[in-house]
Design an enzyme around this catalytic site. Structure first.
Site, PDB file in Angstrom:
ATOM      1  N   ASP A 275     -21.933 -79.224 -26.713  1.00 43.91           N
ATOM      2  CA  ASP A 275     -22.369 -80.248 -25.761  1.00 43.91           C
ATOM      3  C   ASP A 275     -21.678 -81.572 -26.074  1.00 43.91           C
ATOM      4  O   ASP A 275     -22.083 -82.301 -26.980  1.00 43.91           O
ATOM      5  CB  ASP A 275     -23.894 -80.421 -25.845  1.00 43.91           C
TER       6      ASP A 275
ATOM      7  N   TYR B  41     -19.132 -89.823 -26.354  1.00 42.24           N
ATOM      8  CA  TYR B  41     -19.220 -89.522 -27.787  1.00 42.24           C
ATOM      9  C   TYR B  41     -17.900 -89.836 -28.503  1.00 42.24           C
ATOM     10  O   TYR B  41     -17.865 -89.872 -29.738  1.00 42.24           O
ATOM     11  CB  TYR B  41     -19.637 -88.056 -28.024  1.00 42.24           C
TER      12      TYR B  41
ATOM     13  N   LYS C 178     -19.613 -84.592 -20.012  1.00 39.14           N
ATOM     14  CA  LYS C 178     -20.410 -85.434 -19.106  1.00 39.14           C
ATOM     15  C   LYS C 178     -19.578 -86.574 -18.535  1.00 39.14           C
ATOM     16  O   LYS C 178     -18.689 -87.105 -19.214  1.00 39.14           O
ATOM     17  CB  LYS C 178     -21.618 -86.022 -19.855  1.00 39.14           C
TER      18      LYS C 178
ATOM     19  N   HIS D 213     -24.011 -88.075 -16.730  1.00 42.10           N
ATOM     20  CA  HIS D 213     -24.662 -88.397 -18.002  1.00 42.10           C
ATOM     21  C   HIS D 213     -25.950 -89.210 -17.792  1.00 42.10           C
ATOM     22  O   HIS D 213     -26.990 -88.892 -18.356  1.00 42.10           O
ATOM     23  CB  HIS D 213     -23.678 -89.157 -18.889  1.00 42.10           C
TER      24      HIS D 213
HETATM   25  P1  NAD Z   1     -31.215 -83.964 -32.817  1.00 44.98           P
HETATM   26  O1  NAD Z   1     -32.623 -83.934 -32.359  1.00 44.98           O
HETATM   27  O2  NAD Z   1     -30.397 -82.741 -32.736  1.00 44.98           O
HETATM   28  O3  NAD Z   1     -31.317 -84.495 -34.310  1.00 44.98           O
HETATM   29  C1  NAD Z   1     -30.249 -84.736 -35.119  1.00 44.98           C
HETATM   30  C2  NAD Z   1     -30.817 -85.148 -36.475  1.00 44.98           C
HETATM   31  O4  NAD Z   1     -31.582 -84.076 -37.017  1.00 44.98           O
HETATM   32  C3  NAD Z   1     -29.742 -85.441 -37.487  1.00 44.98           C
HETATM   33  O5  NAD Z   1     -30.230 -86.497 -38.305  1.00 44.98           O
HETATM   34  C4  NAD Z   1     -29.650 -84.163 -38.283  1.00 44.98           C
HETATM   35  O6  NAD Z   1     -29.213 -84.376 -39.594  1.00 44.98           O
HETATM   36  C5  NAD Z   1     -31.076 -83.689 -38.288  1.00 44.98           C
HETATM   37  N1  NAD Z   1     -31.171 -82.216 -38.367  1.00 44.98           N
HETATM   38  C6  NAD Z   1     -30.486 -81.319 -37.627  1.00 44.98           C
HETATM   39  N2  NAD Z   1     -30.831 -80.071 -37.955  1.00 44.98           N
HETATM   40  C7  NAD Z   1     -31.774 -80.174 -38.930  1.00 44.98           C
HETATM   41  C8  NAD Z   1     -32.530 -79.219 -39.661  1.00 44.98           C
HETATM   42  N3  NAD Z   1     -32.375 -77.917 -39.462  1.00 44.98           N
HETATM   43  N4  NAD Z   1     -33.409 -79.684 -40.583  1.00 44.98           N
HETATM   44  C9  NAD Z   1     -33.582 -80.997 -40.785  1.00 44.98           C
HETATM   45  N5  NAD Z   1     -32.900 -81.955 -40.120  1.00 44.98           N
HETATM   46  C10 NAD Z   1     -32.003 -81.546 -39.193  1.00 44.98           C
HETATM   47  O7  NAD Z   1     -30.550 -85.170 -32.124  1.00 44.98           O
HETATM   48  P2  NAD Z   1     -29.518 -85.639 -31.098  1.00 44.98           P
HETATM   49  O8  NAD Z   1     -28.167 -85.629 -31.718  1.00 44.98           O
HETATM   50  O9  NAD Z   1     -30.087 -86.883 -30.553  1.00 44.98           O
HETATM   51  O10 NAD Z   1     -29.569 -84.573 -29.920  1.00 44.98           O
HETATM   52  C11 NAD Z   1     -28.818 -83.396 -29.940  1.00 44.98           C
HETATM   53  C12 NAD Z   1     -27.677 -83.431 -28.936  1.00 44.98           C
HETATM   54  O11 NAD Z   1     -28.190 -83.680 -27.641  1.00 44.98           O
HETATM   55  C13 NAD Z   1     -26.656 -84.565 -29.142  1.00 44.98           C
HETATM   56  O12 NAD Z   1     -25.764 -84.304 -30.182  1.00 44.98           O
HETATM   57  C14 NAD Z   1     -26.018 -84.598 -27.779  1.00 44.98           C
HETATM   58  O13 NAD Z   1     -25.090 -83.548 -27.627  1.00 44.98           O
HETATM   59  C15 NAD Z   1     -27.218 -84.372 -26.863  1.00 44.98           C
HETATM   60  N6  NAD Z   1     -27.794 -85.646 -26.380  1.00 44.98           N
HETATM   61  C16 NAD Z   1     -27.648 -85.936 -25.045  1.00 44.98           C
HETATM   62  C17 NAD Z   1     -28.124 -87.126 -24.538  1.00 44.98           C
HETATM   63  C18 NAD Z   1     -27.987 -87.432 -23.077  1.00 44.98           C
HETATM   64  O14 NAD Z   1     -28.181 -88.587 -22.678  1.00 44.98           O
HETATM   65  N7  NAD Z   1     -27.689 -86.453 -22.250  1.00 44.98           N
HETATM   66  C19 NAD Z   1     -28.761 -88.050 -25.399  1.00 44.98           C
HETATM   67  C20 NAD Z   1     -28.925 -87.717 -26.742  1.00 44.98           C
HETATM   68  C21 NAD Z   1     -28.444 -86.512 -27.217  1.00 44.98           C
END
Ligand code: NAD
Length: 320
Positions: free
Chosen positions: A46, A51, A80, A113
């Site tokens: 994704d 990014y 996006k 997005h």
């Molecule tokens: P996420 O909820 O995936 O959390 C990431 C955090 O969780 C990091 O600190 C990571 O180290 C920790 N983590 C990951 N796996 C873990 C595990 N198994 N145990 C403990 N900690 C863990 O957060 P995110 O990056 O905000 O969201 C995921 C993806 O969603 C983004 O990378 C992006 O691709 C997408 N996203 C899209 C939008 C949008 O506006 N469309 C906004 C935010 C994120």
């Protein structure tokens, strides 16, 4: 290797239920991480213009394809459209630039997005452009309606630059409005979704219209602590929550896996991000066990209507 199921989208294309989110994946390590994630079994990635790492994502993909680990058609690559490229005549050129950055000739899924048009900033001026016209603090709204942007997105599907098209960060009102003009309904809706921000009625609306919902920021505040957001720091972490920990112990899984399963078991797809190989593998294994219906309801009851990803923080009042 974990076998990740697919869901069938409303246009007949198939999308893996678990993917790897590329936000905040640093340019230095991105190619290696994407390559390693493919080796671990990830097929959905994704990404987004915003990014700032699409070139490196493409390098990771190219290496895995060159080494015969995966074929392009086995991957599901998502990107996006950024807010400053909403003008109908900017949509195709920027999609082509993003495809060139990835080194591919189609996206499996391309999303709007955010439901907000900002004034165009040329890639030569600054790329990715970010929220501000001057790159610092000046917000300049664009003049493009979401309808005309969606029409241009439909053009991407018709020309094959995107196999499926969808939206992100849309509310119920925006979806309902969209249904009055969309010739092609969005295949997916990507939204913030975790136990503190459940949005059951938005999910129900999407389901009624056969729009697949993808959850982002599944671990709630955790991702936003990295952005120095005070409200995230002040919110109890979900990974330490008693209800989540208890379910994890019972099923012999980690709290992260419980949070991801809570979403996938309810029909949503997830796109967690991790830099650690161990967590990468753990996050992929979130369809092989079932929570009880009581556990699902208890987790859903943690809802506080607490959204962390609010563009108001950048001076853009979308959800006010
Ligand atoms: P996420 O909820 O995936 O959390 C990431 C955090 O969780 C990091 O600190 C990571 O180290 C920790 N983590 C990951 N796996 C873990 C595990 N198994 N145990 C403990 N900690 C863990 O957060 P995110 O990056 O905000 O969201 C995921 C993806 O969603 C983004 O990378 C992006 O691709 C997408 N996203 C899209 C939008 C949008 O506006 N469309 C906004 C935010 C994120």
């Amino acid at each position: 290797m974990v076998n990740v199921p697919n869901i069938e989208l409303n246009d007949g294309n198939k999308m893996p239920v678990v993917g790897f989110g590329l936000w905040k994946v640093s340019n230095d390590t991105c190619a290696e991480q994407v390559y390693n994630a493919i080796k671990t079994g990830y097929r959905l990635f994704d990404g987004a213009c915003d990014y700032g790492n699409e070139v490196e994502c493409g390098q990771g993909v190219a290496r895995a394809i060159k080494e015969g680990i995966v074929k392009r058609e086995e991957l599901f690559l998502v990107s996006k459209l950024w807010n400053s490229f909403h003008d109908a005549d900017q949509v195709e050129p920027i999609t082509k630039k993003q495809l060139a950055d990835w080194g591919i000739d189609y996206f499996d899924l391309y999303l709007i997005h955010f439901p907000i048009s900002l004034e165009y900033v040329s890639p030569e001026t600054r790329y990715p452009p970010g929220w501000y016209y001057d790159g610092e603090s000046e917000v300049r709204h664009g003049k493009t309606s979401l309808e005309s942007t969606w029409k241009a997105m439909e053009g991407l599907k018709k020309s094959g630059l995107a196999k499926s098209i969808g939206v992100s960060n849309y509310s119920g009102a925006l979806l309902l409005d969209m249904f009055t003009y969309a010739e092609i309904k969005p295949a997916t809706l990507q939204i913030e979704h975790h136990p503190y921000f459940v949005q059951p009625n938005l999910i129900k609306l999407a389901e009624q219209h056969k729009i697949a919902v993808t959850a982002y920021s599944s671990f709630g505040p955790l991702s936003f602590i990295e952005c120095d957001m005070k409200v995230a720091e002040d919110t109890p972490t979900l990974l330490e929550h008693d209800i989540i920990k208890k379910a994890a112990e019972k099923h012999g899984k980690t709290p992260a896996q419980v949070l991801l399963r809570w979403a996938t078991q309810r029909g949503l797809s997830v796109i967690p991000k991790s830099n650690s190989p161990k967590r990468l593998a753990e996050n992929l294994d979130v369809t092989s066990f079932d929570l009880t219906s009581d556990e699902i309801s208890q987790i859903s009851d943690l809802d506080r209507g607490l959204k962390f990803n609010v563009p108001t923080n950048y001076g853009i009042p979308i959800y006010v």
